[in-house]
Motif scaffolding. Structure first.
Motif, mmCIF file in Angstrom:
data_model
loop_
_atom_site.group_PDB
_atom_site.id
_atom_site.type_symbol
_atom_site.label_atom_id
_atom_site.label_comp_id
_atom_site.label_asym_id
_atom_site.label_seq_id
_atom_site.Cartn_x
_atom_site.Cartn_y
_atom_site.Cartn_z
ATOM 1 N N MET A 1 -23.768 -21.330 -2.471
ATOM 2 C CA MET A 1 -22.736 -20.386 -2.842
ATOM 3 C C MET A 1 -22.523 -20.446 -4.365
ATOM 4 S SD MET A 1 -18.935 -20.093 -1.280
ATOM 5 C CE MET A 1 -19.028 -18.538 -0.428
ATOM 6 N N PHE A 2 -22.266 -19.321 -4.951
ATOM 7 C CA PHE A 2 -22.090 -19.191 -6.393
ATOM 8 C C PHE A 2 -20.801 -19.875 -6.849
ATOM 9 C CE2 PHE A 2 -20.458 -16.601 -10.004
ATOM 10 C CZ PHE A 2 -21.441 -16.907 -10.917
ATOM 11 N N ASN A 3 -20.922 -20.741 -7.857
ATOM 12 C CA ASN A 3 -19.757 -21.439 -8.397
ATOM 13 C C ASN A 3 -19.292 -20.704 -9.662
ATOM 14 O OD1 ASN A 3 -17.992 -23.227 -9.764
ATOM 15 N ND2 ASN A 3 -18.822 -24.922 -8.565
ATOM 16 N N ARG A 4 -18.312 -19.854 -9.488
ATOM 17 C CA ARG A 4 -17.795 -19.013 -10.570
ATOM 18 C C ARG A 4 -17.251 -19.843 -11.729
ATOM 19 N NH1 ARG A 4 -13.287 -16.738 -12.626
ATOM 20 N NH2 ARG A 4 -13.323 -14.533 -13.110
ATOM 21 N N ASN A 5 -16.514 -20.903 -11.426
ATOM 22 C CA ASN A 5 -15.883 -21.707 -12.480
ATOM 23 C C ASN A 5 -16.920 -22.377 -13.375
ATOM 24 O OD1 ASN A 5 -13.319 -21.026 -11.598
ATOM 25 N ND2 ASN A 5 -13.154 -22.814 -10.268
ATOM 26 N N LYS A 6 -17.949 -22.950 -12.782
ATOM 27 C CA LYS A 6 -19.000 -23.590 -13.578
ATOM 28 C C LYS A 6 -19.761 -22.550 -14.409
ATOM 29 C CE LYS A 6 -19.867 -27.623 -10.679
ATOM 30 N NZ LYS A 6 -20.886 -28.315 -9.853
ATOM 31 N N ASN A 55 -28.659 -22.148 -21.059
ATOM 32 C CA ASN A 55 -29.085 -23.536 -21.047
ATOM 33 C C ASN A 55 -28.599 -24.275 -19.797
ATOM 34 O OD1 ASN A 55 -30.548 -25.630 -22.145
ATOM 35 N ND2 ASN A 55 -28.798 -26.454 -23.270
ATOM 36 N N ILE A 56 -28.786 -23.633 -18.647
ATOM 37 C CA ILE A 56 -28.409 -24.229 -17.366
ATOM 38 C C ILE A 56 -29.563 -25.114 -16.913
ATOM 39 C CG2 ILE A 56 -27.866 -23.762 -14.949
ATOM 40 C CD1 ILE A 56 -26.638 -21.074 -15.940
ATOM 41 N N LYS A 57 -29.305 -26.396 -16.776
ATOM 42 C CA LYS A 57 -30.347 -27.359 -16.419
ATOM 43 C C LYS A 57 -30.645 -27.365 -14.928
ATOM 44 C CE LYS A 57 -30.742 -28.927 -20.592
ATOM 45 N NZ LYS A 57 -31.688 -28.272 -21.436
ATOM 46 N N ASP A 58 -29.616 -27.332 -14.103
ATOM 47 C CA ASP A 58 -29.803 -27.393 -12.653
ATOM 48 C C ASP A 58 -29.220 -26.139 -12.009
ATOM 49 O OD1 ASP A 58 -30.235 -28.083 -10.031
ATOM 50 O OD2 ASP A 58 -29.022 -29.904 -10.082
ATOM 51 N N VAL A 59 -30.099 -25.261 -11.592
ATOM 52 C CA VAL A 59 -29.692 -23.981 -11.020
ATOM 53 C C VAL A 59 -28.798 -24.163 -9.793
ATOM 54 C CG1 VAL A 59 -31.739 -23.677 -9.567
ATOM 55 C CG2 VAL A 59 -30.551 -21.691 -10.420
ATOM 56 N N LYS A 60 -28.998 -25.262 -9.067
ATOM 57 C CA LYS A 60 -28.216 -25.505 -7.852
ATOM 58 C C LYS A 60 -26.742 -25.739 -8.147
ATOM 59 C CE LYS A 60 -31.480 -28.413 -6.636
ATOM 60 N NZ LYS A 60 -32.058 -29.595 -6.010
ATOM 61 N N ASP A 61 -26.434 -26.282 -9.304
ATOM 62 C CA ASP A 61 -25.034 -26.558 -9.653
ATOM 63 C C ASP A 61 -24.186 -25.297 -9.701
ATOM 64 O OD1 ASP A 61 -25.270 -29.276 -9.841
ATOM 65 O OD2 ASP A 61 -25.343 -29.333 -12.020
ATOM 66 N N ILE A 62 -24.773 -24.199 -10.108
ATOM 67 C CA ILE A 62 -24.011 -22.964 -10.286
ATOM 68 C C ILE A 62 -24.307 -21.941 -9.199
ATOM 69 C CG2 ILE A 62 -23.651 -20.977 -11.803
ATOM 70 C CD1 ILE A 62 -23.955 -22.925 -14.159
ATOM 71 N N PHE A 63 -25.573 -21.704 -8.940
ATOM 72 C CA PHE A 63 -25.938 -20.601 -8.055
ATOM 73 C C PHE A 63 -26.070 -20.977 -6.580
ATOM 74 C CE2 PHE A 63 -27.306 -19.416 -12.312
ATOM 75 C CZ PHE A 63 -26.709 -18.191 -12.417
ATOM 76 N N PHE A 64 -26.186 -22.258 -6.286
ATOM 77 C CA PHE A 64 -26.345 -22.698 -4.891
ATOM 78 C C PHE A 64 -25.516 -23.939 -4.628
ATOM 79 C CE2 PHE A 64 -30.299 -20.758 -6.407
ATOM 80 C CZ PHE A 64 -30.341 -19.651 -5.576
ATOM 81 N N ASP A 65 -24.255 -23.924 -5.024
ATOM 82 C CA ASP A 65 -23.365 -25.070 -4.911
ATOM 83 C C ASP A 65 -22.942 -25.260 -3.462
ATOM 84 O OD1 ASP A 65 -21.502 -27.082 -5.170
ATOM 85 O OD2 ASP A 65 -20.458 -26.155 -6.856
ATOM 86 N N LYS A 66 -23.415 -26.337 -2.836
ATOM 87 C CA LYS A 66 -23.112 -26.596 -1.425
ATOM 88 C C LYS A 66 -21.674 -27.022 -1.209
ATOM 89 C CE LYS A 66 -27.772 -27.685 -0.043
ATOM 90 N NZ LYS A 66 -28.662 -28.645 0.610
ATOM 91 N N GLN A 67 -20.999 -27.508 -2.250
ATOM 92 C CA GLN A 67 -19.616 -27.950 -2.102
ATOM 93 C C GLN A 67 -18.683 -26.780 -1.820
ATOM 94 O OE1 GLN A 67 -18.647 -30.095 -5.643
ATOM 95 N NE2 GLN A 67 -20.006 -31.789 -5.174
ATOM 96 N N LEU A 68 -19.102 -25.563 -2.121
ATOM 97 C CA LEU A 68 -18.230 -24.407 -1.922
ATOM 98 C C LEU A 68 -18.393 -23.771 -0.557
ATOM 99 C CD1 LEU A 68 -18.624 -22.698 -5.413
ATOM 100 C CD2 LEU A 68 -16.725 -24.083 -4.588
ATOM 101 N N THR A 69 -19.323 -24.244 0.253
ATOM 102 C CA THR A 69 -19.528 -23.635 1.572
ATOM 103 C C THR A 69 -18.609 -24.212 2.592
ATOM 104 O OG1 THR A 69 -21.301 -25.198 2.049
ATOM 105 C CG2 THR A 69 -21.922 -23.028 1.159
#
Length: 69
Positions: A1-6, A55-69
């Motif tokens: 899930m997309f992490n808007r805040n990050k 300069n986003i290093k880990d795409v999962k942190d923002i675009f596929f954040d599992k903590q938001l599901t």
């Protein structure tokens, strides 16, 4: 899930404006806001461009954040 805040924090840290981001993606600012607010999704090429531009290093942190599901 997309992490808007990050994502928004990454934009601020980059020093770029929303207009800069929309122009870089070749989309309208309204379309960018829809994507940020979850009304539509970023496609693969947009995600790749954003990672490079912001300069986003880990795409999962923002675009596929599992903590938001």
């Amino acid at each position: 899930m997309f992490n808007r805040n990050k994502f928004m924090a990454q934009i601020i840290m980059s020093g770029k404006s929303m207009s800069d981001i929309a122009n870089m993606l070749a989309i309208n600012k309204v379309t960018l806001y829809r994507k940020i607010n979850g009304k539509s999704e970023f496609n693969r090429s947009e995600i790749c461009k954003l990672c490079e531009c912001l300069n986003i290093k880990d795409v999962k942190d923002i675009f596929f954040d599992k903590q938001l599901t």
